[in-house]
Design an enzyme around this catalytic site. Structure first.
Site, PDB file in Angstrom:
ATOM      1  N   LYS A  52     -61.301 -82.216 -11.399  1.00  0.00           N
ATOM      2  CA  LYS A  52     -61.179 -82.037  -9.947  1.00  0.00           C
ATOM      3  C   LYS A  52     -61.848 -80.736  -9.504  1.00  0.00           C
ATOM      4  O   LYS A  52     -62.591 -80.708  -8.524  1.00  0.00           O
ATOM      5  CB  LYS A  52     -59.697 -82.055  -9.560  1.00  0.00           C
ATOM      6  CG  LYS A  52     -59.404 -81.740  -8.096  1.00  0.00           C
ATOM      7  CD  LYS A  52     -58.981 -80.286  -7.861  1.00  0.00           C
ATOM      8  CE  LYS A  52     -57.694 -79.946  -8.575  1.00  0.00           C
ATOM      9  NZ  LYS A  52     -57.250 -78.548  -8.286  1.00  0.00           N
TER      10      LYS A  52
ATOM     11  N   LYS B 215     -62.119 -68.685  -7.318  1.00  0.00           N
ATOM     12  CA  LYS B 215     -61.587 -69.555  -8.365  1.00  0.00           C
ATOM     13  C   LYS B 215     -62.656 -70.526  -8.856  1.00  0.00           C
ATOM     14  O   LYS B 215     -62.697 -70.881 -10.042  1.00  0.00           O
ATOM     15  CB  LYS B 215     -60.371 -70.325  -7.851  1.00  0.00           C
ATOM     16  CG  LYS B 215     -59.696 -71.199  -8.924  1.00  0.00           C
ATOM     17  CD  LYS B 215     -59.172 -70.370 -10.085  1.00  0.00           C
ATOM     18  CE  LYS B 215     -58.599 -71.239 -11.209  1.00  0.00           C
ATOM     19  NZ  LYS B 215     -57.322 -71.875 -10.876  1.00  0.00           N
TER      20      LYS B 215
ATOM     21  N   THR C 173     -55.610 -74.724  -6.934  1.00  0.00           N
ATOM     22  CA  THR C 173     -57.068 -74.630  -6.899  1.00  0.00           C
ATOM     23  C   THR C 173     -57.551 -75.761  -6.000  1.00  0.00           C
ATOM     24  O   THR C 173     -57.409 -76.942  -6.332  1.00  0.00           O
ATOM     25  CB  THR C 173     -57.663 -74.762  -8.304  1.00  0.00           C
ATOM     26  OG1 THR C 173     -57.184 -73.681  -9.105  1.00  0.00           O
ATOM     27  CG2 THR C 173     -59.191 -74.699  -8.247  1.00  0.00           C
TER      28      THR C 173
END
Length: 287
Positions: free
Chosen positions: A239, A171, A96
């Protein structure tokens, strides 16, 4: 059978490699810590000392590392994938990561005679173990279709989203829903416990109704068992949330629910829960 390299053998990557080996593919692996890959070597995978070496003469090169900076390093750094990959190879980043980086890697790959796909996944450690991951894909449609049989060894919901970067944007949509949704899961549990309910019984009622979600079905039971071990790390969801908030800022949209979730997870990171799973958000309510 395809000759495959797999860079990054963490919680999810290791399970994916097992599926590839079981399907009969030749798999070469690389990770920063060789000991993490040892169980895969015992199953028949081959070890390489660098991403470049792992990528040599491979048809498909998968990456699944931690952060965008790690993606850039394993692709573009010294002894990186772009140094070792042969002409016509397909590189598939399942980390990701940033949509802008996915587009950058796509253009570099084109210049080098390679094909680049961004294909982040969802489903956590359970989906990886069961081979039922959801894979969201950006890149050239024809290239994606050429490797679909390989993707089907570990994924069951494989959806092409568009050009380079589209997989990563998708995503981000996924992570926004998960991060904000985990607040609801944890608050439901905190409320039910305070009300004196048997939460295992409560989950039987609400998991299959309108409140149902993957997190409620798979992570709420872990919370009740006080199992905070990671299917997906808190440090990594933070993150991802930062990437999504940065992209949202560029698109001039406000995401207050996501910002709240990030603030809550940031507090848990400070408290030392970064290596725990996202379900450890329940600790926010231990006050």
């Amino acid at each position: 059978m395809a000759a495959i390299a797999f860079i990054g053998t963490g919680v999810m990557g290791a399970s994916i490699v097992k599926h590839l080996l079981k399907a009969g593919h030749e798999v070469t692996v690389y990770s920063r810590t060789k000991s993490k890959a040892q169980p895969l070597l015992e199953l028949g995978a081959t070890w390489s000392e660098t991403p470049a070496q792992a990528s040599e003469n491979k048809d498909i090169i998968f990456t699944m590392v931690g952060y965008p900076k790690d993606v850039e390093e394993v692709f573009c750094g010294q002894n990186g994938i772009f140094e070792g990959a042969k002409q016509g190879a397909i590189v598939v980043d399942m980390t990701t990561s940033e949509p802008t980086l996915a587009k950058k890697l796509y253009m570099i790959a084109l210049e080098k005679g390679l094909h680049s796909i961004d294909a982040p996944v969802s489903g956590g450690d359970i989906g990886a173990q069961n081979g039922t991951l959801s894979i969201m894909i950006g890149g050239d449609a024809a290239v994606v279709e050429s490797i679909r049989p390989v993707l089907e060894t570990f994924g069951t919901n494989i959806v092409y989203q568009g050009g380079a970067g589209a997989g990563q944007h998708t995503k981000m949509c996924n992570q926004i829903a998960i991060a904000s949704g985990m607040i609801g899961v944890c608050e439901s549990i905190a409320y039910g416990l305070k009300a004196g309910l048997t939460m295992e019984q409560v989950l039987k009622s609400i998991s299959s109704g309108a409140a149902g979600s993957w997190s409620l079905s798979n992570l709420a039971p872990r919370i009740l068992q006080q199992d905070l071990e990671p299917g997906f790390y808190i440090k990594h969801i933070i993150k991802d949330m930062k990437i999504a908030l940065d992209e949202a800022e560029q698109m001039n949209i406000q995401l207050p629910g996501l910002q709240l979730a990030k603030d809550m997870y940031d507090q848990l990171l400070i408290q030392g829960y970064g290596e725990k799973g996202t379900q450890a958000l329940i600790k926010y309510y231990d006050k």
